[in-house]
Design an enzyme around this catalytic site. Structure first.
Site, mmCIF file in Angstrom:
data_model
loop_
_atom_site.group_PDB
_atom_site.id
_atom_site.type_symbol
_atom_site.label_atom_id
_atom_site.label_comp_id
_atom_site.label_asym_id
_atom_site.label_seq_id
_atom_site.Cartn_x
_atom_site.Cartn_y
_atom_site.Cartn_z
ATOM 1 N N THR A 129 0.749 -0.609 -0.027
ATOM 2 C CA THR A 129 0.051 0.049 -0.083
ATOM 3 C C THR A 129 1.379 1.402 0.196
ATOM 4 O O THR A 129 1.700 1.415 0.617
ATOM 5 C CB THR A 129 -1.149 0.081 1.625
ATOM 6 O OG1 THR A 129 -2.057 1.615 2.039
ATOM 7 C CG2 THR A 129 -0.378 -0.348 2.412
ATOM 8 N N ASP A 130 0.653 2.362 -0.322
ATOM 9 C CA ASP A 130 0.783 3.611 -0.160
ATOM 10 C C ASP A 130 1.445 4.282 0.839
ATOM 11 O O ASP A 130 2.206 5.277 1.348
ATOM 12 C CB ASP A 130 0.385 4.777 -1.254
ATOM 13 C CG ASP A 130 -1.039 4.614 -1.369
ATOM 14 O OD1 ASP A 130 -1.909 4.268 -0.077
ATOM 15 O OD2 ASP A 130 -1.588 5.898 -1.273
ATOM 16 N N GLU A 131 0.650 3.132 1.712
ATOM 17 C CA GLU A 131 0.859 3.852 3.600
ATOM 18 C C GLU A 131 1.978 3.703 4.207
ATOM 19 O O GLU A 131 1.750 4.305 4.947
ATOM 20 C CB GLU A 131 -0.806 3.418 3.907
ATOM 21 C CG GLU A 131 -1.860 3.837 3.732
ATOM 22 C CD GLU A 131 -3.061 4.102 4.945
ATOM 23 O OE1 GLU A 131 -2.500 3.372 6.051
ATOM 24 O OE2 GLU A 131 -4.602 3.604 4.599
ATOM 25 N N TYR A 154 -1.643 -0.290 11.016
ATOM 26 C CA TYR A 154 -1.861 -0.208 9.493
ATOM 27 C C TYR A 154 -0.751 -0.890 9.065
ATOM 28 O O TYR A 154 -0.481 -1.543 8.101
ATOM 29 C CB TYR A 154 -2.660 -0.352 9.692
ATOM 30 C CG TYR A 154 -2.982 -0.702 7.595
ATOM 31 C CD1 TYR A 154 -3.474 -2.177 7.128
ATOM 32 C CD2 TYR A 154 -2.873 0.169 6.898
ATOM 33 C CE1 TYR A 154 -3.510 -2.510 5.957
ATOM 34 C CE2 TYR A 154 -2.966 -0.238 5.662
ATOM 35 C CZ TYR A 154 -3.058 -2.218 5.193
ATOM 36 O OH TYR A 154 -3.187 -1.789 3.875
ATOM 37 N N LYS A 158 2.363 -3.043 7.152
ATOM 38 C CA LYS A 158 2.246 -3.425 5.373
ATOM 39 C C LYS A 158 3.354 -3.265 5.172
ATOM 40 O O LYS A 158 4.390 -3.377 4.236
ATOM 41 C CB LYS A 158 2.105 -2.811 4.707
ATOM 42 C CG LYS A 158 0.163 -3.607 5.034
ATOM 43 C CD LYS A 158 -0.804 -4.162 4.664
ATOM 44 C CE LYS A 158 -0.497 -4.200 3.160
ATOM 45 N NZ LYS A 158 -0.480 -5.348 2.570
#
Ligand code: NAD
Ligand code: DAU
Length: 341
Positions: A129-131, A154, A158
């Site tokens: 994810t870009d997060e 989260y 990741k």
């Protein structure tokens, strides 16, 4: 990809996973899919009723942390590639209960990498994810070289998983790809996430809970465009590389929520500003130049087109929403949104 190869898709009963499996069954008859999913609150067998009878499709219920079962499935089905969608995916849940995020997102990924390595899997793709890059100010966009700076439990889980993928490539020479995408929307998204939650509330004139001032920005991508990007990276990507994907559709949350209200011709007075998410990332934006120039991929729909398709889908699939919101969702919603009084 050669004919008759079989790919292990984990988390195929979730939002993005089911759209990916459907795309594969409908567009890539040369590939068999084994969908390996634990069926958590976010996984739903009904998401794939239209393709489940295909001879190309197999389902195994299991946890990606289960070494013996993953090993058996890889051997039994002669798996040649793995695409790992399985995850705990909701930021708010990671704030109230982070442990399961370590279990699935980190330990589960590590187990898949270990099994991939032991079984000589030809390619492993991690859906990230870009997060992992953290939050942006008013300008700029994440590239694959942006520092990893996760802010939520989260995104920390990741990021840890991405580091393990990198380490398995570096240490063992495992053929890996990591993809980092921005916010997806489309059919079958669990209504804990912004767009389906707001759709579901607007439909029944329930207040629309916008966190903080609603100025946080996300880069929205239609789920099918993400699925195509993953397949492009899986088939054309370079081992060990990371690819960013985005929809080139930055919108702030208020704009998104107002667009949903206007779909229903309902007033903005339904918007209710509520307590902000802890550690809320301000802005995500993706520089997808690498994917655009090396994977022969680009997003196919604008946000306005994709949002209309999405809201039309939810409108004609009310039974799906009713089913997924009938059980655990009720207590989740009460705890998240109704405890403030
Ligand atoms: P989701 O929550 O809708 O689905 C997750 C799926 O994984 C469910 O079917 C669930 O049953 C399964 N699962 C969970 N724990 C498992 C376990 N231990 N073993 C086996 N299966 C398990 O998630 P999603 O939104 O479809 O996201 C899929 C992936 O894409 C995730 O890895 C997420 O981090 C990533 N991602 C999501 C977005 C987004 O906007 N939704 C954007 C970028 C990346
Ligand atoms: O960027 C990719 C990520 O996008 C994925 O890795 C995650 O799995 C996915 O859940 C998503 O994370 P976000 O936190 O950005 O998505 P969410 O739909 O939860 O929230 C989108 C924005 O809307 C965010 O700024 C928080 C806000 N929001 C969300 C909810 C659920 C609200 O204002 N009110 C809400 O009720």
């Amino acid at each position: 990809m050669a004919n008759n190869e079989t790919i292990l898709v984990t988390g195929g009963c979730g939002f993005i996973g089911c759209n990916f499996v459907r795309m594969m069954i409908n567009k890539h008859p040369e590939v068999e899919i084994v969908n390996f999913d634990a069926l958590t609150y976010a996984g739903n067998l009904d998401n794939l009723t239209d393709v489940m009878d295909s001879s190309q499709y197999h389902f195994v219920r299991g946890d990606i942390q289960d070494a013996a079962l993953v090993s058996k499935v890889i051997a039994d089905y002669e798996i040649s590639g793995i695409i790992n969608f399985a995850a705990e995916s909701h930021v708010d849940r990671s704030i109230t209960g982070p442990k399961v995020f370590i279990d699935t997102n980190v330990s589960g990924t590590l187990n898949l990498l270990q099994q991939a390595n032991e079984h000589g899997i030809k390619r492993y793709l991690q859906v990230s994810t870009d997060e992992v890059y953290g939050s942006l100010g008013a300008t700029g966009a994440f590239t694959e070289e942006s520092p990893l700076c996760p802010n939520s439990p989260y995104s920390a889980s990741k990021t840890a998983a991405d580091h393990f993928v990198r380490a398995y490539h570096h240490t063992f020479g495992l053929d890996t790809i990591v993809t980092r995408c921005s916010n997806n929307y489309g059919p079958y998204q669990f209504p804990e996430k912004l767009i389906p939650l707001m759709f579901n509330n607007a439909r029944i004139d329930k207040p629309l809970p916008v966190y903080g001032d609603g100025a946080n920005v996300r880069d929205w991508i239609y789920v099918n465009d993400h699925c195509e990007a993953i397949w492009a990276a899986f088939t054309k990507g370079t081992p060990g590389e990371v690819y960013n994907f985005g929809g080139a559709s930055e919108r702030n949350n208020l704009e998104v929520v107002k667009a949903i209200l206007s779909y229903f011709n309902k007033p903005d007075s339904l918007i209710k500003f509520v307590k902000d998410r802890l550690g809320h990332d301000q802005r995500y934006a993706i520089d997808a130049t690498k994917a655009l120039t090396t994977l022969d991929w680009k997003p196919s729909v604008t946000f306005e087109e994709g949002l209309k398709m999405t809201l039309d889908w939810y409108s004609t699939n009310q039974k799906w929403i009713d089913n997924v919101t009938s059980g655990e969702y009720k207590s989740y919603y009460k705890k998240m949104y109704e405890s403030e009084g």
